[in-house]
Design a protein around this motif. Structure first.
Motif, PDB file in Angstrom:
ATOM      1  N   SER A  34      12.175 -58.274  22.011  1.00 36.96           N
ATOM      2  CA  SER A  34      11.538 -56.999  22.407  1.00 36.96           C
ATOM      3  C   SER A  34      10.142 -56.850  22.050  1.00 36.96           C
ATOM      4  N   ARG A  35       9.609 -55.635  22.193  1.00 31.97           N
ATOM      5  CA  ARG A  35       8.276 -55.370  21.559  1.00 31.97           C
ATOM      6  C   ARG A  35       8.259 -55.097  20.014  1.00 31.97           C
ATOM      7  N   LEU A  36       9.642 -54.653  19.523  1.00 31.23           N
ATOM      8  CA  LEU A  36       9.629 -54.529  18.072  1.00 31.23           C
ATOM      9  C   LEU A  36       9.892 -55.658  17.166  1.00 31.23           C
ATOM     10  N   ALA A 130      14.107 -38.674  22.485  1.00 36.04           N
ATOM     11  CA  ALA A 130      12.914 -39.724  21.940  1.00 36.04           C
ATOM     12  C   ALA A 130      13.361 -41.150  21.949  1.00 36.04           C
ATOM     13  N   GLU A 131      14.504 -41.297  21.325  1.00 36.30           N
ATOM     14  CA  GLU A 131      15.101 -42.637  21.224  1.00 36.30           C
ATOM     15  C   GLU A 131      15.259 -43.236  22.344  1.00 36.30           C
ATOM     16  N   VAL A 132      15.530 -42.720  23.444  1.00 36.55           N
ATOM     17  CA  VAL A 132      16.040 -43.288  24.846  1.00 36.55           C
ATOM     18  C   VAL A 132      14.521 -43.628  25.339  1.00 36.55           C
ATOM     19  N   GLU A 133      13.801 -42.730  25.336  1.00 36.72           N
ATOM     20  CA  GLU A 133      12.265 -42.753  25.987  1.00 36.72           C
ATOM     21  C   GLU A 133      11.596 -44.021  25.318  1.00 36.72           C
ATOM     22  N   LEU A 134      11.319 -43.927  24.109  1.00 30.58           N
ATOM     23  CA  LEU A 134      10.593 -44.856  23.258  1.00 30.58           C
ATOM     24  C   LEU A 134      11.286 -46.243  23.089  1.00 30.58           C
ATOM     25  N   HIS A 135      12.265 -46.500  23.115  1.00 32.16           N
ATOM     26  CA  HIS A 135      13.099 -47.597  23.115  1.00 32.16           C
ATOM     27  C   HIS A 135      13.066 -48.003  24.469  1.00 32.16           C
ATOM     28  N   HIS A 136      13.187 -47.529  25.604  1.00 34.56           N
ATOM     29  CA  HIS A 136      12.957 -47.992  26.991  1.00 34.56           C
ATOM     30  C   HIS A 136      11.767 -48.818  26.897  1.00 34.56           C
ATOM     31  N   VAL A 137      10.804 -48.092  26.449  1.00 33.95           N
ATOM     32  CA  VAL A 137       9.397 -48.914  26.541  1.00 33.95           C
ATOM     33  C   VAL A 137       9.300 -50.263  25.564  1.00 33.95           C
TER      34      VAL A 137
END
Length: 229
Positions: A34-36, A130-137
């Motif tokens: 992922s991006r993380l 916030a968890e769902v939106e940012l981790h979708h990215v």
């Protein structure tokens, strides 16, 4: 005033959007980075499922996680699962969160999150959003900060600028998105005020540690280095 009912509806919409996007992947894609740093897409999906259950614990008055070690172990355990297992777990855990939040309760009560952080129960749905939106990215599958609902972007910038207010490593920083919205943060370090301006998506990316701020303009000093979330 926070409208937790509105935020719960937004969580549901964001979760359905993520599920639809992830369902188009395959097992190989879930195992890709992922991006993380250090996390595959499977790690993110596992984290999101366990975070939903952790927030059910919060709403029910229990510790969010048994321990930091248990949290990390659960993510590592669940990350390698195939796509169908990830989708089923995410969907079921998301439903458990919605069900727990639908129980009549005192939404003004104080709840405890990780690391001793406390907040109003009414803020828990937004934290999940916030968890769902940012981790979708973070999944890196075509959903970008520019695609996030503007309401969420503005409110998350509100949240993050408040989080960094008075931080000893951040000088006074005035932030603007060029569309009339403005925020102030920092103030705990010498220097400044620094004026930072740019598109809302880039401001959110910088504040949330998702972008380096290269697209932002800083006047009165260099772009402040922000502490990790």
């Amino acid at each position: 005033m926070t409208d937790h009912v509105h935020d719960l509806a937004s969580v549901r919409t964001a979760s359905e959007r993520l599920l639809t996007a992830v369902a188009a992947l395959d097992n190989a894609a879930v195992a890709e980075p992922s991006r993380l740093p250090g996390w595959t897409r499977g790690h993110i999906l596992a984290h999101l499922a366990r975070n939903a259950d952790a927030l059910v614990n919060v709403l029910d008055g229990r510790p969010m996680y048994a321990s930091a070690e248990a949290r990390d172990a659960d993510i590592e355990r669940d990350a390698p699962r195939p796509l169908d297992a990830q989708l089923a777990d995410f969907g079921k855990s998301a439903a458990r969160f919605q069900d727990a939040a639908a129980v009549p309760a005192d939404w003004s009560r104080t709840v405890e999150l990780r690391n001793g952080v406390v907040d109003s129960a009414s803020q828990v749905p937004f934290r999940r959003w916030a968890e769902v939106e940012l981790h979708h990215v973070d999944l890196g599958i075509g959903y970008e900060l520019e695609d996030v609902p503007m309401e969420f972007t503005a409110r998350e910038i509100d949240f993050l600028t408040e989080r960094f207010r008075g931080h000893p490593g951040v000088p006074t920083t005035r932030i603007g998105d060029g569309e009339g919205r403005a925020w102030t943060t920092g103030g705990g370090a010498e220097g400044g005020p620094v004026a930072v301006e740019g598109p809302a998506a880039d401001l959110l990316g910088w504040l949330a540690g998702r972008r380096d701020g290269a697209a932002l303009r800083a006047e009165g000093g260099s772009l402040p280095a922000l502490p990790p979330l």
